[in-house]
Design a protein around this motif. Structure first.
Motif, PDB file in Angstrom:
ATOM      1  N   HIS A 268       0.811  -1.221   0.000  1.00 53.10           N
ATOM      2  CA  HIS A 268       0.000   0.000   0.000  1.00 53.10           C
ATOM      3  C   HIS A 268       0.848   1.276   0.000  1.00 53.10           C
ATOM      4  O   HIS A 268       0.322   2.357  -0.231  1.00 53.10           O
ATOM      5  CB  HIS A 268      -0.917   0.033   1.237  1.00 53.10           C
ATOM      6  CG  HIS A 268      -1.871  -1.119   1.291  1.00 53.10           C
ATOM      7  ND1 HIS A 268      -2.099  -1.867   2.431  1.00 53.10           N
ATOM      8  CD2 HIS A 268      -2.654  -1.667   0.329  1.00 53.10           C
ATOM      9  CE1 HIS A 268      -2.972  -2.818   2.168  1.00 53.10           C
ATOM     10  NE2 HIS A 268      -3.325  -2.727   0.904  1.00 53.10           N
TER      11      HIS A 268
ATOM     12  N   GLU B   8       0.036  -6.724  10.519  1.00 47.61           N
ATOM     13  CA  GLU B   8       0.820  -7.006  11.729  1.00 47.61           C
ATOM     14  C   GLU B   8       1.554  -8.349  11.644  1.00 47.61           C
ATOM     15  O   GLU B   8       2.653  -8.501  12.177  1.00 47.61           O
ATOM     16  CB  GLU B   8      -0.139  -6.983  12.940  1.00 47.61           C
ATOM     17  CG  GLU B   8       0.515  -7.142  14.290  1.00 47.61           C
ATOM     18  CD  GLU B   8       1.312  -5.925  14.757  1.00 47.61           C
ATOM     19  OE1 GLU B   8       0.989  -4.779  14.384  1.00 47.61           O
ATOM     20  OE2 GLU B   8       2.286  -6.135  15.498  1.00 47.61           O
TER      21      GLU B   8
ATOM     22  N   GLY C  69       3.395   2.384   7.478  1.00 45.05           N
ATOM     23  CA  GLY C  69       2.794   2.541   8.800  1.00 45.05           C
ATOM     24  C   GLY C  69       3.728   2.005   9.879  1.00 45.05           C
ATOM     25  O   GLY C  69       4.912   1.711   9.623  1.00 45.05           O
TER      26      GLY C  69
ATOM     27  N   THR D 248       1.140   6.440   7.941  1.00 44.57           N
ATOM     28  CA  THR D 248      -0.161   6.427   8.618  1.00 44.57           C
ATOM     29  C   THR D 248      -0.101   7.525   9.676  1.00 44.57           C
ATOM     30  O   THR D 248       0.991   7.900  10.135  1.00 44.57           O
ATOM     31  CB  THR D 248      -0.462   5.091   9.337  1.00 44.57           C
ATOM     32  OG1 THR D 248       0.546   4.857  10.329  1.00 44.57           O
ATOM     33  CG2 THR D 248      -0.517   3.924   8.376  1.00 44.57           C
TER      34      THR D 248
ATOM     35  N   LEU E 134      -1.017   7.187  12.685  1.00 47.56           N
ATOM     36  CA  LEU E 134      -0.507   6.571  13.909  1.00 47.56           C
ATOM     37  C   LEU E 134       1.024   6.541  13.923  1.00 47.56           C
ATOM     38  O   LEU E 134       1.656   6.815  14.935  1.00 47.56           O
ATOM     39  CB  LEU E 134      -1.056   5.152  14.070  1.00 47.56           C
ATOM     40  CG  LEU E 134      -0.651   4.546  15.413  1.00 47.56           C
ATOM     41  CD1 LEU E 134      -1.866   4.190  16.253  1.00 47.56           C
ATOM     42  CD2 LEU E 134       0.247   3.350  15.254  1.00 47.56           C
TER      43      LEU E 134
ATOM     44  N   LYS F 152       3.483  -9.449  21.017  1.00 51.09           N
ATOM     45  CA  LYS F 152       3.774  -8.207  20.288  1.00 51.09           C
ATOM     46  C   LYS F 152       5.053  -7.549  20.784  1.00 51.09           C
ATOM     47  O   LYS F 152       5.267  -7.441  21.996  1.00 51.09           O
ATOM     48  CB  LYS F 152       2.597  -7.239  20.460  1.00 51.09           C
ATOM     49  CG  LYS F 152       1.633  -7.283  19.275  1.00 51.09           C
ATOM     50  CD  LYS F 152       0.533  -6.265  19.439  1.00 51.09           C
ATOM     51  CE  LYS F 152       1.047  -4.857  19.275  1.00 51.09           C
ATOM     52  NZ  LYS F 152       0.851  -4.285  17.955  1.00 51.09           N
ATOM     53  N   ASN F 153       5.867  -7.123  19.866  1.00 49.10           N
ATOM     54  CA  ASN F 153       7.079  -6.345  20.175  1.00 49.10           C
ATOM     55  C   ASN F 153       8.015  -7.046  21.166  1.00 49.10           C
ATOM     56  O   ASN F 153       8.713  -6.381  21.921  1.00 49.10           O
ATOM     57  CB  ASN F 153       6.700  -4.969  20.747  1.00 49.10           C
ATOM     58  CG  ASN F 153       5.828  -4.190  19.785  1.00 49.10           C
ATOM     59  OD1 ASN F 153       6.031  -4.226  18.577  1.00 49.10           O
ATOM     60  ND2 ASN F 153       4.837  -3.492  20.315  1.00 49.10           N
TER      61      ASN F 153
ATOM     62  N   THR G 238       0.515  11.842   2.113  1.00 45.85           N
ATOM     63  CA  THR G 238       0.312  10.384   2.051  1.00 45.85           C
ATOM     64  C   THR G 238      -0.974   9.981   2.794  1.00 45.85           C
ATOM     65  O   THR G 238      -1.534   8.917   2.539  1.00 45.85           O
ATOM     66  CB  THR G 238       1.502   9.601   2.667  1.00 45.85           C
ATOM     67  OG1 THR G 238       1.652   9.963   4.045  1.00 45.85           O
ATOM     68  CG2 THR G 238       2.802   9.882   1.934  1.00 45.85           C
TER      69      THR G 238
ATOM     70  N   THR H 240      -4.596   8.712   1.170  1.00 46.50           N
ATOM     71  CA  THR H 240      -4.995   7.377   0.697  1.00 46.50           C
ATOM     72  C   THR H 240      -5.300   6.409   1.846  1.00 46.50           C
ATOM     73  O   THR H 240      -5.628   5.247   1.623  1.00 46.50           O
ATOM     74  CB  THR H 240      -3.883   6.753  -0.193  1.00 46.50           C
ATOM     75  OG1 THR H 240      -2.650   6.780   0.516  1.00 46.50           O
ATOM     76  CG2 THR H 240      -3.733   7.505  -1.501  1.00 46.50           C
TER      77      THR H 240
ATOM     78  N   GLU I  52      -8.243   3.501   9.603  1.00 45.59           N
ATOM     79  CA  GLU I  52      -6.831   3.674   9.975  1.00 45.59           C
ATOM     80  C   GLU I  52      -6.565   5.120  10.378  1.00 45.59           C
ATOM     81  O   GLU I  52      -5.762   5.394  11.269  1.00 45.59           O
ATOM     82  CB  GLU I  52      -5.898   3.258   8.829  1.00 45.59           C
ATOM     83  CG  GLU I  52      -5.877   1.770   8.518  1.00 45.59           C
ATOM     84  CD  GLU I  52      -5.413   0.896   9.681  1.00 45.59           C
ATOM     85  OE1 GLU I  52      -4.828   1.401  10.645  1.00 45.59           O
ATOM     86  OE2 GLU I  52      -5.675  -0.322   9.625  1.00 45.59           O
TER      87      GLU I  52
END
Ligand code: NAD
Length: 346
Positions: free
Chosen positions: A40, A58, A89, A115, A117, A136-137, A154, A157, A162
């Motif tokens: 994307h 993810e 992102g 993104t 975020l 996670k992480n 950006t 889009t 999101e």
């Protein structure tokens, strides 16, 4: 009132240069650049740039992705003075930054978050990482980018969901004490939701200011940096108990900030009227602040397993009022009492 954003961030001796740009660029001074993006965001990579295109999502914040990036870097004979450029992102930024941090013990790194975020959170502050064994992480490094390029164009889009996911982190930064951002969120909801450029600029600049000053004061999360976890103890457990596929991170954070407000009230810490106004604002932006249901026992298990727990106690970030934030511990019964309580706070 325009928000002036800092143009540098100093983290543990490394300076990150932050630039608002019209388009994303790569190598400087004859270096080679390796761009990392997903399907994307490949459209935002400069033409002709050497590129690794990861699959989005993810699930791709993984060793396999890191391996792909390192293979390509090796194939192109990148040296440690060459540059990795993450264009995407938070998933791309975290993965590219982790790969850069381990390639030859550390290559140069630019992050170009695409993104909201990632612009207000993931690309700032030096945390890199990938997921490992469903955690996670779990594997990561501390490796601030040399440069963060922010190209607001950006964001046009980005899907609506999101976009709202990033707005939740922007709201969190406002609650932590950015007065003019807070009033913009309250008074200019339509313009914010329409992604008016002046709003985007203020959300990103205001967030850089708030997150920047906190991480500069506490780069390795010994104290005040924990305030950035407002809503996150609840959010992480919600994301886990719902299998990471029901809510976006921002939706979970917004719900979590609402629950932390209720917990703060229950503990006699948070001003009731402030809590009510926070919850009302989150509801106005369409976040699921009520009606969220799940298995409470499993939720508590996830909460207790959170890596931010200290000495067996669950720690929460709560606010006394706007801009006044602290970390507290709470027992299980207090948490249970607010989990499904959707009654009016006032
Ligand atoms: N390092 C940190 O301090 C930090 C902080 C917060 C979050 N994170 C991490 O960030 C990740 C979440 O990041 P995210 O919310 O950006 O999700 P994401 O990276 O998965 O991006 C969301 C989706 O939007 C697509 N996308 C990205 N930019 C786009 C654009 N401009 N136009 C159209 N589509 C676009 C992506 O391909 C993806 O499908 C999580 O893994 C989280 O752990 C890290």
């Amino acid at each position: 009132v325009p928000i002036r954003s800092r143009s540098t961030l100093d983290l543990g001796g490394v300076t990150t240069r932050i630039r608002f740009v019209d388009s994303i660029s790569g190598a400087v001074n004859g270096e080679q650049a390796l761009f990392v993006c997903d399907e994307h965001t490949v459209r935002y990579v400069p033409h002709g740039g050497e590129t690794v295109v990861l699959s989005s999502g993810e699930a791709n914040k993984s060793w396999d992705s890191v391996s792909l990036i390192l293979e390509k870097a090796l194939e192109r004979r990148l040296g440690r003075d060459d540059r990795f450029v993450g264009v995407g992102g938070g998933v791309v930024c975290d993965t590219a930054a982790f790969a850069a941090s381990v390639y030859m013990r550390g290559a140069r790194l630019t992050l170009a978050p695409t993104t909201l975020l990632a612009m207000v959170d993931a690309a700032l502050g030096g945390k890199t990482g990938i997921d490992f064994h469903d955690a996670k992480n779990l594997v990561g490094t501390f490796y601030p980018a040399e440069e963060v390029q922010i190209c607001l164009a950006t964001l046009c889009t980005l899907s609506g969901r999101e976009y709202l996911s990033g707005i939740a982190e922007g709201l969190k930064h406002a609650f932590l004490g950015e007065e003019s951002l807070y009033s913009m969120f309250r008074n200019e909801r339509t313009a914010v939701l329409a992604r008016e450029p002046r709003c985007l600029e203020r959300i990103v600049a205001g967030s850089i200011e708030v997150k920047g000053s906190i991480v500069e004061a506490d780069p390795k999360e010994g104290g005040i940096r924990a305030h950035l976890n407002l809503g996150h103890t609840f959010a992480h457990a919600l994301e886990s108990v719902t299998g990471f596929c029901t809510y976006t991170h921002g939706e979970a954070v917004a719900w979590g900030i609402g629950r932390a407000s209720r917990l703060g009230v229950a503990l006699g810490i948070t001003d009731r009227r402030y809590a009510a106004s926070v919850i009302a604002l989150l509801a106005d932006y369409g976040y699921p602040v009520s009606g969220v249901r799940f298995d409470a026992d499993r939720f508590l298990e996830y909460m207790k397993a959170d890596k931010k727990r200290k000495a067996g106690e669950i720690r929460f970030v709560v606010q006394e009022r706007f801009g006044v934030t602290r970390t507290v511990t709470a027992d299980e019964s207090a948490v249970r009492s607010v989990l499904f309580d959707d009654s009016a706070v006032e």
